[in-house]
Scaffold this motif. Structure first.
Motif, PDB file in Angstrom:
ATOM      1  N   TRP A 147       0.824  -1.196   0.000  1.00  0.00           N
ATOM      2  CA  TRP A 147       0.000   0.000   0.000  1.00  0.00           C
ATOM      3  C   TRP A 147       0.876   1.271   0.000  1.00  0.00           C
ATOM      4  CZ3 TRP A 147      -5.465   0.050   0.141  1.00  0.00           C
ATOM      5  CH2 TRP A 147      -6.069  -1.181   0.268  1.00  0.00           C
ATOM      6  N   THR A 148       1.824   1.317   0.915  1.00  0.00           N
ATOM      7  CA  THR A 148       2.697   2.508   1.010  1.00  0.00           C
ATOM      8  C   THR A 148       3.551   2.688  -0.246  1.00  0.00           C
ATOM      9  OG1 THR A 148       4.358   1.206   2.163  1.00  0.00           O
ATOM     10  CG2 THR A 148       2.786   2.426   3.519  1.00  0.00           C
ATOM     11  N   LYS A 149       3.969   1.564  -0.856  1.00  0.00           N
ATOM     12  CA  LYS A 149       4.772   1.640  -2.072  1.00  0.00           C
ATOM     13  C   LYS A 149       3.972   2.285  -3.190  1.00  0.00           C
ATOM     14  CE  LYS A 149       8.207   0.403  -4.861  1.00  0.00           C
ATOM     15  NZ  LYS A 149       9.588   0.893  -4.769  1.00  0.00           N
ATOM     16  N   LEU A 150       2.743   1.853  -3.378  1.00  0.00           N
ATOM     17  CA  LEU A 150       1.913   2.406  -4.440  1.00  0.00           C
ATOM     18  C   LEU A 150       1.546   3.869  -4.163  1.00  0.00           C
ATOM     19  CD1 LEU A 150      -0.409  -0.675  -5.053  1.00  0.00           C
ATOM     20  CD2 LEU A 150       1.303   0.261  -6.625  1.00  0.00           C
ATOM     21  N   ALA A 151       1.221   4.167  -2.894  1.00  0.00           N
ATOM     22  CA  ALA A 151       0.895   5.559  -2.555  1.00  0.00           C
ATOM     23  C   ALA A 151       2.096   6.476  -2.786  1.00  0.00           C
ATOM     24  CB  ALA A 151       0.427   5.641  -1.110  1.00  0.00           C
ATOM     25  N   ALA A 152       3.270   5.997  -2.411  1.00  0.00           N
ATOM     26  CA  ALA A 152       4.481   6.802  -2.620  1.00  0.00           C
ATOM     27  C   ALA A 152       4.745   7.016  -4.094  1.00  0.00           C
ATOM     28  CB  ALA A 152       5.669   6.125  -1.944  1.00  0.00           C
ATOM     29  N   GLU A 153       4.453   6.032  -4.945  1.00  0.00           N
ATOM     30  CA  GLU A 153       4.679   6.181  -6.378  1.00  0.00           C
ATOM     31  C   GLU A 153       3.714   7.206  -6.970  1.00  0.00           C
ATOM     32  OE1 GLU A 153       6.732   5.823  -9.754  1.00  0.00           O
ATOM     33  OE2 GLU A 153       7.230   4.904  -7.823  1.00  0.00           O
ATOM     34  N   TYR A 154       2.441   7.139  -6.502  1.00  0.00           N
ATOM     35  CA  TYR A 154       1.502   8.177  -6.940  1.00  0.00           C
ATOM     36  C   TYR A 154       1.998   9.574  -6.532  1.00  0.00           C
ATOM     37  CZ  TYR A 154      -2.393   5.465  -8.821  1.00  0.00           C
ATOM     38  OH  TYR A 154      -3.195   4.686  -9.628  1.00  0.00           O
ATOM     39  N   ALA A 183      -5.774   2.311   2.952  1.00  0.00           N
ATOM     40  CA  ALA A 183      -4.874   1.386   3.643  1.00  0.00           C
ATOM     41  C   ALA A 183      -5.187   1.360   5.132  1.00  0.00           C
ATOM     42  CB  ALA A 183      -3.433   1.788   3.391  1.00  0.00           C
ATOM     43  N   ILE A 184      -5.504   2.536   5.687  1.00  0.00           N
ATOM     44  CA  ILE A 184      -5.847   2.586   7.109  1.00  0.00           C
ATOM     45  C   ILE A 184      -7.130   1.802   7.367  1.00  0.00           C
ATOM     46  CG2 ILE A 184      -6.542   4.140   8.973  1.00  0.00           C
ATOM     47  CD1 ILE A 184      -4.671   6.229   7.801  1.00  0.00           C
ATOM     48  N   LEU A 241      -4.991  -5.046  12.149  1.00  0.00           N
ATOM     49  CA  LEU A 241      -3.518  -4.910  12.128  1.00  0.00           C
ATOM     50  C   LEU A 241      -3.109  -3.460  12.430  1.00  0.00           C
ATOM     51  CD1 LEU A 241      -2.872  -6.971   8.861  1.00  0.00           C
ATOM     52  CD2 LEU A 241      -2.691  -7.762  11.233  1.00  0.00           C
ATOM     53  N   SER A 242      -3.753  -2.868  13.442  1.00  0.00           N
ATOM     54  CA  SER A 242      -3.512  -1.449  13.730  1.00  0.00           C
ATOM     55  C   SER A 242      -2.101  -1.162  14.201  1.00  0.00           C
ATOM     56  CB  SER A 242      -4.515  -0.965  14.784  1.00  0.00           C
ATOM     57  OG  SER A 242      -4.396  -1.745  15.962  1.00  0.00           O
ATOM     58  N   HIS A 243      -1.370  -2.193  14.664  1.00  0.00           N
ATOM     59  CA  HIS A 243      -0.008  -1.949  15.146  1.00  0.00           C
ATOM     60  C   HIS A 243       0.946  -1.599  13.996  1.00  0.00           C
ATOM     61  CE1 HIS A 243      -0.162  -6.200  13.954  1.00  0.00           C
ATOM     62  NE2 HIS A 243       1.163  -6.065  13.693  1.00  0.00           N
ATOM     63  N   GLY A 247       0.250   8.200  14.347  1.00  0.00           N
ATOM     64  CA  GLY A 247       1.259   7.184  14.072  1.00  0.00           C
ATOM     65  C   GLY A 247       2.071   6.850  15.303  1.00  0.00           C
ATOM     66  N   SER A 248       2.363   7.866  16.115  1.00  0.00           N
ATOM     67  CA  SER A 248       3.127   7.615  17.342  1.00  0.00           C
ATOM     68  C   SER A 248       2.314   6.792  18.320  1.00  0.00           C
ATOM     69  CB  SER A 248       3.525   8.938  17.982  1.00  0.00           C
ATOM     70  OG  SER A 248       4.338   9.692  17.114  1.00  0.00           O
ATOM     71  N   ALA A 249       1.005   7.034  18.377  1.00  0.00           N
ATOM     72  CA  ALA A 249       0.153   6.268  19.290  1.00  0.00           C
ATOM     73  C   ALA A 249       0.085   4.811  18.868  1.00  0.00           C
ATOM     74  CB  ALA A 249      -1.244   6.873  19.322  1.00  0.00           C
ATOM     75  N   GLY A 250       0.129   4.564  17.556  1.00  0.00           N
ATOM     76  CA  GLY A 250       0.081   3.193  17.088  1.00  0.00           C
ATOM     77  C   GLY A 250       1.381   2.467  17.235  1.00  0.00           C
ATOM     78  N   ALA A 251       2.459   3.178  17.501  1.00  0.00           N
ATOM     79  CA  ALA A 251       3.783   2.542  17.618  1.00  0.00           C
ATOM     80  C   ALA A 251       4.291   2.586  19.036  1.00  0.00           C
ATOM     81  CB  ALA A 251       4.774   3.237  16.690  1.00  0.00           C
TER      82      ALA A 251
END
Length: 1094
Positions: free
Chosen positions: A53-60, A76-77, A85-87, A140-144
């Protein structure tokens, strides 16, 4: 890092997506569909990892499809949360944060609600994007929370902090990444940018170079940062080379094009290049800037640079749009300030002064040390007639160290302070002028102007840029300096006017007013001939120009030219000029005044009086005219009309008129001084007159503390003790009168010394002479009177001449000097020559002549001469005649006492009788002295003759001794010559005798001796030959002198031996080349010869 695209993709240009049925779909990353709907359906049906997902979004994102990239990230979220898989959401949130940061770069920082040309109200402000990015980072910090934040999170937060100007936090974040991974490109670029912002250019340069080494194809290009650092370090050629390389590597990048365009525009300002080269550089730079803006129209830097170009072209609408674009998209305070300044310039040019003032105020508040903002604000304040506010604005600017050396602001502030303002006191205005002079001095020193009071000794190599040269070549600047210094320092004012005239002449124009002002300064400095030429040139310039003010200028210049004619003594030309003025302007009062003065100089006082009355009838309130009329009445010896007229001026026209106050003080003082009424009432009236005179002078000084005439009047009051007893004239004398007179004189002298610095007039020196006379300092009194008489009055002022006479008379009486008395008589006779009908002078001459005779009779005979006595007797006889005629004068009123004159005549008879006795005594004394002198002279002559006789005898004895010595020397030389001949004859005989006795030497002996030549070949011994040849070759004169000297010192026998050896030694020839060993073999011959000679 701060661009609109993501970092460069990996080498692989496709990605495989595995579906649930083990079907694999390959997605070509180079040909993505702008609409990601189908791709989203595939991803939702697949079992792809989060990195897909991140690869395709980054390419766009890399391809510029930010909305599609954000849609993929949001999907993706949802996908991850649905699958529990929220972690693993941290990378997605970091991606979303970066997408918001990328959008922020395209968004305006501020949105102008009143924008006229560039309306951005529909755009979302940049801060909102940063706020959303911050929210994504927090999610993102809360999820990590279960693990440590990733490097991606650190970098994203650092970039966000950099965008929100949290520079210190961003630096800590980048350094935290570099601590774990020193080669991280993004962290290196971020730290380098922060170092550049902190002006740590060498450190930033090293980091940019490190990035280039690690990643030559890095975007953004580190060559941009390298060039910026080099430019800031003044390596501009290297910086340009770095930007050119960046443009070659990334031809579609707008940043290097903008930087190269700005560099070309700056290079076009280099005056060392030709005009064609500068034009080419400017056009090339303009094209690059336009290309950069067209590539990125949301760049504040490109919009700011292009705005300046449109301002120069006069395209105000486009310039205003670009200025508003600059304001709304500016990243830095400097660019924001320049946007406001350019917007204000456009609005000012269009007459929108209130709106322009808002922009200037915003710019000045943002950067208080910005010179353009302060100058623009002050200019609008001046237009609004807010001069104190403009002064405050410029003064505040110049107090800042960053802008304290701004020549433009300094010159503008100096001009404002020098300009008179309503509502300001005279003291404050004087202070303002003083500050203006100081500011103009700074400008003159910085620009090396001719008005600089302290120019550098070795000149200056300071090259001015275009703006400073424009200031230096501004005639108005020099004219303001001239106006400011015209009263205090005419020389500096003249230099300023000359510079203004030079600039105008270089520009092909000449202002006749400048020529006139220069001529006036030359005129006032005592050069009417030069002023006359300038006046005439000014008139020619006026006649050749077309202006509404020509008539006024020509009238003023013609009047000044007439004054120059007067000062040159050409009264006919002056009268002709005044007639022309009065023909054109019959009511020109100043011309009438000068005509009246010309008539008064010719003693045509009645005609002059009529002219002045005509002028007064037309302008009765003209204070200058009334002042001249007062002077005229006093000059014509009409004190009562003058008094009435002055009082009328003070009562009916202006009670604060300085000239009238000083004239009233003079008239009151003169009237009180000349009153001879000694009655108590008369004395009281005189005291009242003196007091009123002092009051008038004090009032004048209270109105103008620099009024030198009033100060001089008060000094006269002090010196004469007019407020006391007038040195005994207003009351009985006291023991302290002398001391008080000396004290008053010293106080008055201090005032006169200061007045002398302001007034160059003979009256000041005359008054100083009075003070010195009152202090019994006759020498300095004479010096002051002579300065006044010679320098100012050309020895034609009778009053000063009589003061000199009085001083010499007092000096003669004090020193008992007949020559000083004669000097007093000379000045009195000179004064009588100028005023033959003045009987006071005649009385004084008689008094001096009689006193001179009395003086000589009181001297001892050795301190006078018969010639002086005879001259004194002659003068005393003349004094008797003068006193007799003065005593017998039939006039009803005379300025002296006839009884005293007759008494002086009778007293003179006794003086003459004493003179006859003293003449006999003097003649007897001088005869005795002459006899003593003759006796002494005769004795000196006899002594001299005796000394001369002794000298002759001594010289005769010396002559005889010299002759005897010469004779002895002659005999000695003859004897020496005889000895020489005898020695020569004996030597020849001896050689012949020895030669006959000695056998011929064998060949073997000759060979042993090494061969022979010359006389040795004839069988003569070498030594004998040598001696004979030496005698032949000797210098006979030298021998004779040597022998004579030896005889003088030591006797005949010693002289012979010495001469004999000397002959042998001196006659030795160089051709005798036998070795010294041979000479030792011949020793016996030399011994034999010596014995025979002895």
């Amino acid at each position: 890092m701060n661009g609109t695209r993501s970092p460069s993709p990996s080498v692989g240009r496709s990605i495989d997506i595995e579906l649930s049925g083990h079907e694999i779909i390959t997605v070509d990353l180079d040909h993505l569909d702008p609409n990601p709907t189908d791709l989203l359906e595939v991803l939702k049906e697949s079992t792809s990892k989060i990195w897909v997902w991140t690869k395709l979004a980054a390419e766009y994102w890399r391809q510029g499809y930010l909305e599609a990239a954000e849609r993929l990230a949001q999907s993706a979220i949802e996908y991850v949360e649905t699958n529990g898989l929220s972690h693993s959401l941290s990378p997605i949130y970091s991606l979303l944060a970066n997408l918001q940061i990328a959008k922020a770069q395209k968004a305006p920082k501020i949105v102008l609600q009143d924008a006229r040309q560039d309306d951005q109200r529909s755009e979302k402000p940049r801060d909102e994007f940063f706020k959303e990015a911050s929210q994504h980072m927090n999610q993102g910090s809360a999820g990590a929370t279960e693990g440590m934040p990733t490097i991606l999170a650190f970098l994203t937060r650092a970039i966000l902090q950099l965008g929100t100007r949290a520079m210190d936090d961003a630096m800590r974040s980048f350094e935290g990444v570099l601590a774990n991974k020193p080669t991280n490109i993004v962290a290196l670029l971020g730290k380098a940018r922060l170092l550049y912002t902190r002006r740590q250019y060498p450190q930033a340069l090293k980091l940019f170079q490190e990035v280039l080494r690690l990643s030559p194809n890095c975007r953004p290009d580190p060559r941009i940062g390298i060039g910026l650092c080099l430019w800031s370090m003044n390596y501009k050629d290297k910086a340009k080379a770095a930007w050119q390389r960046s443009a070659e590597v990334n031809p579609n990048d707008w940043v290097p094009q903008l930087l190269l365009g700005l560099e070309a525009v700056n290079a076009s300002k280099d005056e060392n290049q030709s005009e064609a080269e500068r034009k080419s550089e400017f056009l090339f730079g303009t094209k690059l800037i336009q290309r950069a803006f067209n590539t990125n129209q949301r760049s504040a830097a490109a919009a700011n640079a292009l705005c300046e170009l449109f301002l120069r072209k006069g395209q105000n609408e486009r310039a205003l749009k670009l200025a508003e674009r600059t304001i709304q998209y500016a990243d830095t305070l400097t660019v924001l300030t320049e946007g406001h300044i350019r917007a204000a310039r456009v609005l000012y040019a269009e007459g929108e002064y209130s709106e322009a003032m808002k922009h200037y105020t915003t710019a000045a508040n943002g950067q208080p040390a910005n010179v353009l903002a302060a100058l623009g604000l002050a200019q609008i304040q001046l237009r609004n007639d807010e001069i104190p506010a403009a002064i405050h604005t410029l003064d505040t600017l110049l107090q800042r160290p960053q802008a304290g050396n701004s020549i433009e602001a300094t010159a503008m502030l100096a001009s404002l302070r020098a300009h008179p303002r309503p509502g300001i006191s005279s003291a404050d205005q004087a202070t303002e002028k003083t500050r203006a002079r100081e500011l103009f001095d700074r400008v003159c020193k910085a620009l090396a102007l001719p008005e600089d009071p302290h120019p550098p000794l070795n000149g200056t190599d300071n090259k001015l840029n275009t703006s400073l040269r424009a200031i230096a070549e501004d005639p108005q600047l020099h004219l303001e300096i001239a106006r400011l210094w015209q009263a205090e320092n005419p020389d500096r004012a003249e230099r300023a006017l000359q510079e203004a005239l030079r600039i105008q002449q270089n520009n092909g124009t000449t202002d006749p007013r400048i020529l006139n002002n220069l001529a006036v300064l030359r005129h006032l400095s005592g050069h009417p001939d030069q002023a006359r030429s300038m006046y005439e040139n000014s008139l020619v310039t006026v006649s050749s120009s077309q202006s509404d003010t020509n008539e006024a200028i020509s009238t003023t210049v013609l009047y000044n030219l007439a004054r120059a004619y007067e000062d040159q003594g050409e009264d006919a030309l002056a009268k002709e000029a005044y007639d022309k003025l009065l023909t054109r302007h019959p009511e020109y009062v100043d011309a009438k005044i000068r005509q009246a003065q010309l008539l008064a100089n010719l003693n045509r006082n009645n005609e002059a009086h009529e002219l002045i009355k005509q002028a007064l009838s037309s302008q009765p309130s003209n204070l200058n005219l009334r002042a001249f009329y007062t002077y005229f009445l006093l000059h014509c010896n009409m004190p009562k009309p003058a008094r009435d007229f002055v009082f009328a001026t003070l009562k009916d026209h202006d009670k604060h008129d300085l000239y009238s106050l000083c004239a009233a003080g003079y008239i009151q003082y003169d009237q009180a001084r000349e009153t001879r009424d000694i009655s108590p009432k008369g004395v009281e009236e005189r005291k009242r007159g003196f007091r009123r005179a002092a009051e008038f002078y004090e009032k004048a000084l209270s109105l103008d503390q620099h009024c030198a005439v009033a100060a001089q009047g008060l000094a006269i009051v002090i010196a004469d003790d007019a407020l006391g007893n007038l040195n005994g004239a207003l009351g009985p004398a006291t023991p302290d009168d002398h001391n008080r007179r000396i004290t008053n004189s010293r106080e008055a002298l201090e005032i006169f010394a200061k007045v002398r610095e302001s007034i160059s007039d003979g009256s000041v020196y005359a008054n100083m002479g009075h003070c010195y006379f009152a202090s019994d300092d006759y020498d300095r009194a004479i010096e002051s009177y002579e300065t006044a008489s010679k320098k100012f009055y050309n020895n034609h002022n009778v009053s000063v001449l009589m003061c000199l006479c009085r001083s010499w008379y007092a000096k003669a009486t004090k020193d008992q000097s007949f020559s000083a008395m004669n000097k007093a008589l000379e000045y009195a006779q000179h004064a009588l020559h100028l005023q033959p009908s003045d009987k006071v002078i005649l009385y004084n001459i008689a008094m001096i002549q009689q006193k001179a005779a009395e003086l000589l009779t009181s001297l001892r005979p050795e301190k006078r001469s018969l010639k002086d006595m005879q001259k004194a007797v002659e003068q005393a006889n003349n004094a008797q005649k003068l006193f007799a005629s003065l005593a017998a004068d039939k006039s009803p009123v005379v300025p002296y006492s006839k009884e005293i004159a007759d008494e002086r005549r009778k007293y003179g008879q006794n003086v003459l009788r004493r003179c006859e006795e003293h003449l006999v005594q003097q003649k007897q004394y001088e005869d005795e002295q002459q006899a003593k002198y003759e006796l002494a002279r005769q004795r000196r002559q006899e002594e001299k003759e005796k000394q001369e006789a002794l000298e002759r005898e001594r010289m005769e004895e010396l002559r005889r001794q010299a002759e005897q010595l010469a004779e002895e020397r002659r005999r000695a030389r003859e004897q020496a010559q005889e000895w020489t001949r005898e020695v020569k004859m004996e030597s020849d005989e001896e050689r012949e005798r020895k030669a006959n006795k000695k056998p011929r030497r064998s060949r073997a002996a000759a060979d042993v001796n090494g061969g022979a030549s010359g006389d040795e070949a004839n069988g003569e011994p070498p030594k004998k030959k040598k001696r004979g040849k030496l005698r032949k070759g000797g210098d006979e004169n030298g021998e004779e002198e040597a022998i004579f000297s030896g005889e003088e010192e030591g006797g005949d026998k010693v002289s012979r031996k010495r001469s004999k050896k000397r002959v042998v030694r001196d006659d030795e020839e160089a051709e005798v080349t036998a070795p010294r060993k041979k000479q030792f073999k011949s020793k016996e011959y030399i011994s034999d010869s010596d014995e025979e000679m002895s």
